[in-house]
Design a protein around this motif. Structure first.
Motif, PDB file in Angstrom:
ATOM      1  N   PHE A  65      -4.702   4.448  12.156  1.00 26.43           N
ATOM      2  CA  PHE A  65      -3.677   3.740  11.176  1.00 26.43           C
ATOM      3  C   PHE A  65      -2.457   3.186  11.623  1.00 26.43           C
ATOM      4  O   PHE A  65      -2.118   2.251  10.991  1.00 26.43           O
TER       5      PHE A  65
ATOM      6  N   PHE B 179      -2.842   7.971  -0.136  1.00 29.25           N
ATOM      7  CA  PHE B 179      -2.375   6.767  -0.723  1.00 29.25           C
ATOM      8  C   PHE B 179      -0.962   7.026  -1.185  1.00 29.25           C
ATOM      9  O   PHE B 179      -0.153   5.882  -1.112  1.00 29.25           O
TER      10      PHE B 179
ATOM     11  N   LEU C 192       1.373   5.345   4.952  1.00 32.18           N
ATOM     12  CA  LEU C 192       0.439   4.428   5.496  1.00 32.18           C
ATOM     13  C   LEU C 192       1.000   3.205   5.015  1.00 32.18           C
ATOM     14  O   LEU C 192       0.834   2.222   5.695  1.00 32.18           O
ATOM     15  N   PHE C 193       1.783   3.239   4.097  1.00 27.83           N
ATOM     16  CA  PHE C 193       2.394   1.906   3.686  1.00 27.83           C
ATOM     17  C   PHE C 193       3.799   2.458   2.771  1.00 27.83           C
ATOM     18  O   PHE C 193       3.498   3.694   2.023  1.00 27.83           O
TER      19      PHE C 193
ATOM     20  N   LEU D   3      -6.515   0.815  -0.524  1.00 29.59           N
ATOM     21  CA  LEU D   3      -5.913   1.266   0.467  1.00 29.59           C
ATOM     22  C   LEU D   3      -5.387   0.493   1.369  1.00 29.59           C
ATOM     23  O   LEU D   3      -4.242  -0.013   1.865  1.00 29.59           O
TER      24      LEU D   3
ATOM     25  N   PHE E 168      -3.017  -2.416   0.231  1.00 30.98           N
ATOM     26  CA  PHE E 168      -1.496  -2.207   0.350  1.00 30.98           C
ATOM     27  C   PHE E 168      -1.066  -2.018   1.843  1.00 30.98           C
ATOM     28  O   PHE E 168      -0.042  -2.523   2.176  1.00 30.98           O
ATOM     29  N   ILE E 169      -2.026  -1.585   2.766  1.00 30.91           N
ATOM     30  CA  ILE E 169      -1.461  -1.181   4.018  1.00 30.91           C
ATOM     31  C   ILE E 169      -1.600  -2.846   4.676  1.00 30.91           C
ATOM     32  O   ILE E 169      -0.397  -3.056   5.611  1.00 30.91           O
TER      33      ILE E 169
END
Lengths: 322, 261, 256
Positions: free
Chosen positions: B39, B177, B182-183, C35, C38-39
């Motif tokens: 990631f 999520f 992760l973001f 997912l 958005f990453i």
């Protein structure tokens, strides 16, 4: 032609234990099963029954010895044997629970090259035989234990096996279902199928089997018809006695020896449950002195006794108790 | 207290009994580390992140998810083994027992964070000297406190369904999520941003980010806000759990599915 | 062949009846797409849609192996049907070949799910290659993943911790396939391992086919996949013999 459909000749099987030592599951066993007969294999847990069944089901190779099935040597001809054998293990495993009974039978029949009309007819016939026609399109996961077991039977008969191996097939079945199952087995044997089965229900074994083999600690300790097994023990004297205050083997031997001296010697202590001891004794002069015996019964603390044919249960315990 | 300690330890031991030392280390340390690397590499493609913060928050995320999943599978394992009926039939409250047993996950998660942080120094050359380890432990503790009840809620499903994997996967996705690791949650639509505040671990990760980004002056206030939110989520989820669990247990008893698998 | 088809047909039914599997082929592609979207949403290059599509699809393809073919095998072992299959006159690899292909055909639908989400929900344009290229790539994926999946099935057949190890492999496989970062950036020994993974060649091939002028016959990825398929095919034969011996001689089939 060989009259034996199953023949084990000095078959041994060892497993490697985690610590590297060998565990002997079968030790030089020899066993013959005649065509169209029902042969019961009995023995305590860990005696080697399942190992024997796995070898005959082609799921395991013996470490040494020769296995012959329908005249074909098993070890190097697994596939030649597989088309003509099948096995049913007791319990609810060995089925696809998320498929229906019909789909299970379709799947397994395809493994035995059944197709088209022949396949359909066979499945129909077997569903009727095990009385699952009405629920054939329901998923197996919705079935009761007995229904799953009956479906197992149908699965095991898909390829019209000439040899059928049953490992505790009636486990978990109610009395009525077990009776129905036994009838199916008798019917199959009458039509030439050779059946080898294991069970812990001795009454069932005696009821079904033409011949019985008792296996203990990886070795065959007795084999023959129920009658032969009885007379093997009956040649000597089998005493079943209710004795008070006898707590161990030594005391039992002392008690008997005190009265009979050299004439009657206790060879093997069979079992003591509560105040009941069962013993195998042998007569040195082959004749029982009735007077002495009556005196013994009166003077010792024996309350009940009988001399005669042992039941299969008694035979079993006689051979398998150390 | 000793009785509960034994219960928690034996439960944990039983869960990982099939693991040997190597597979246990792989499961608890190596796999989460590789997940973190995956990631981090993906996130760093954007090129606008504070790598140290990304690595450390992802370590926390991976550890909490891994450890919290354990709580979710307790009930399911009990049911498969047929031992659930023994607990239900005992005088104890089943949910209480399962909840206590799942607390082992907190210690699990803390270890699973500390070891990879040390490894990150050597493998990813992350400067860990300035990290307040006590704050990290508090973050993980708070995150687990909220994640465990959610995992248990998912685990309760195992009383009425055999497809627990599906719900566990959903659990993992939701935590990942909405975590913000992760973001940035600010990338989400407004409504989703609001929702993320109510998802376990989100607030702990925000707190961790504040620490790792070294915005020291705000930390005390943020500690209060984020930990307050996390504890509130935890309490609400425990209450929901108690209600839902009772309902599912009753359904399982009615349907005779307590030991069906 | 008939066995393979029966096995395939019934596997469709079994897999689709399992909600976890439905999750893997329908919900998971959606979740992974969201997912990754958005990453990577700051990522400012033109073909982000294709990039997302390739990565999500390959991740799902691997998941389908992890959650289906290999866990199916473990499930069969637990249910006891592995013995009945093994002791039948039909070769084991035909029976399980059917199951693996069925699962992969279903798993390839996840490509369609990802495509629809990226194209219509996120409104990122993906220009699909021509139909012949698509069909060729589809079959390449199917055969290469079938051989890989069967090979792994054999490899893990007698391993009590099979499910554990294949789950553990998930992220390393993603890394080694070039999903998160270019394989050239990895240490040399990891690059060698990645050459042995069909996923690496598939990621490369999928990236190439979106270039409309690209002739896949000239793609090293196609030949890489074909060579790997052949290698895994040989591996299956070798493993089949080894496993048969292990089952028959060591009696490990029913150990779980």
């Amino acid at each position: 032609m060989n009259e034996y459909m199953i023949n084990l000749d000095k078959v041994s099987r060892t497993y490697k234990e985690k610590n590297g030592t060998d565990f002997v599951a079968l030790n030089q066993i020899s066993l013959n099963v005649k065509k169209g007969t029902i042969h019961g294999l009995i023995g305590p847990n860990g005696a080697g029954k399942s190992t024997t069944m796995k070898i005959l089901s082609t799921l395991l190779l013996p470490s040494s010895g020769t296995v012959t099935m329908k005249g074909i040597e098993l070890q190097s001809n697994l596939n030649a044997v597989r088309q003509d054998i099948n096995f049913i293990y007791g319990g609810e495993r060995d089925l696809y629970w998320r498929l229906t009974a019909r789909e299970n039978l379709e799947y397994f029949s395809a493994l035995y090259s059944l197709k088209g009309v022949e396949q359909k007819e066979k499945i129909k016939e077997l569903l009727e035989l095990v009385q699952l026609t009405d629920v054939a399109n329901k998923k197996v996961e919705t079935y009761s234990k007995g229904m799953k077991q009956r479906l197992q039977i149908a699965r095991g008969l898909l390829n019209n096996p000439r040899i059928l191996l049953l490992d505790e097939p009636t486990i978990g079945l109610d009395r009525q279902s077990a009776e129905e199952f036994k009838n199916i087995i008798r019917h199959l044997a009458a039509n030439g199928t050779t059946i080898l089965f294991t069970s812990h229900y001795l009454e069932e074994v005696e009821d079904l089997s033409d011949e019985i083999t008792i296996i203990s600690r990886g070795e065959i300790v007795a084999s023959g018809t129920a009658q032969e097994l009885r007379s093997n023990i009956g040649k000597e004297l089998y005493v079943h006695a209710v004795v008070e205050n006898v707590v161990n083997r030594k005391q039992a031997i002392t008690l008997f020896s005190r009265y009979f001296g050299d004439e009657l010697s206790v060879e093997k202590y069979v079992e003591r449950t509560g105040n009941v001891i069962e013993m195998k004794v042998s007569l040195s002069n082959k004749k029982l002195d009735d007077v002495k015996l009556s005196s013994f019964v009166q003077n010792s603390k024996i309350r009940e006794w009988k001399i005669g044919s042992p039941s299969l249960d008694e035979i079993y315990r006689y051979y398998t108790t150390v | 207290m000793r009785r509960w300690g034994t219960l928690i330890w034996l439960s944990y031991k039983e869960q990982y009994a099939t693991f040997n030392l190597i597979s246990f280390m792989v499961y608890k340390i190596v796999q989460p580390m590789i997940q973190v690397i995956f990631f981090v590499l993906l996130i760093s493609k954007n090129g606008d992140s504070n790598i140290k913060s990304v690595v450390l928050t992802n370590i926390i995320l991976a550890a909490v998810v891994n450890a919290a999943v354990y709580s979710g599978v307790i009930l399911s394992n009990e049911r498969v083994q047929g031992t659930l009926k023994l607990i239900v039939a005992s005088r104890n409250d089943t949910f209480k027992i399962v909840f206590l047993r799942s607390l082992a996950g907190i210690i699990d998660a803390i270890i699973m964070v500390i070891v990879p942080i040390i490894l990150a120094k050597f493998v990813l050359h992350i400067d860990i000297n300035s990290i307040d380890i006590i704050a990290v432990v508090i973050t993980v503790f708070l995150g687990m406190l909220a994640a465990i009840p959610l995992s248990l809620l998912i685990g309760s499903m195992s009383l009425i369904t055999t497809d627990l994997n599906l719900f566990i996967n959903l659990f993992i996705f939701v935590i990942n999520f909405f975590s913000g690791a992760l973001f940035s949650s600010q990338k989400l639509p407004y409504l989703w941003q609001v929702i993320s505040n109510f998802i376990p671990l989100h607030n702990s990760i925000q707190f961790a980010m504040a620490i790792f980004n070294e915005r020291q002056p705000h930390i005390n206030w943020q500690l209060v806000i984020f930990s307050g939110r996390e504890i509130s989520i935890s309490i609400v989820l425990i209450i929901v759990n108690v209600v839902i669990y009772k309902k599912f247990e009753r359904t399982a008893q009615k349907g005779g599915t307590l030991e069906l698998y | 062949m008939r066995v393979l088809l029966t096995s395939l047909r019934l596997q469709f039914k079994q897999s689709l009846s399992r909600s976890t599997y439905r999750f893997v082929i329908i919900i998971q592609p959606i979740l992974n797409t969201i997912l990754l979207y958005f990453i990577l949403s700051n990522k400012n290059f033109v073909n982000v849609g294709e990039y997302l599509f390739v990565n999500v699809s390959v991740m799902n393809l691997w998941s389908s192996i992890v959650f289906s073919s290999l866990s199916d095998l473990t499930r069969e072992k637990r249910m006891g049907v592995l013995g009945s299959n093994f002791a039948s006159p039909v070769k084991f690899q035909w029976i399980y070949g059917g199951k693996v292909i069925a699962n992969l055909i279903l798993a390839l639908w996840s490509f369609a799910v990802s495509y629809l989400i990226i194209q219509y929900v996120f409104d990122l344009n993906i220009v699909l290659p021509n139909v012949y290229t698509l069909i060729t790539v589809y079959f390449l994926l199917l055969i290469s993943f079938t051989t890989l999946s069967l090979f792994l099935s054999y490899f893990f057949l007698l391993n009590r911790q099979a499910i554990f190890w294949i789950n553990v492999l998930e992220y390393p496989i993603y890394l080694l396939s070039g999903i998160a970062t270019s394989i050239q950036k990895l240490p040399w020994f990891l690059q060698i391992i990645s050459w042995l993974l069909p996923t690496k060649w598939i990621v490369g091939l999928l990236h190439q086919i979106f270039n409309a002028k690209y002739n896949i016959l000239t793609s090293a990825n196609v030949y890489g996949l074909l060579i790997l398929t052949a290698l895994y095919g040989i591996g299956i034969i070798v493993m089949n013999n080894i496993m048969e011996r292990k089952i028959l001689v060591e009696g490990q089939l029913e150990v779980y």
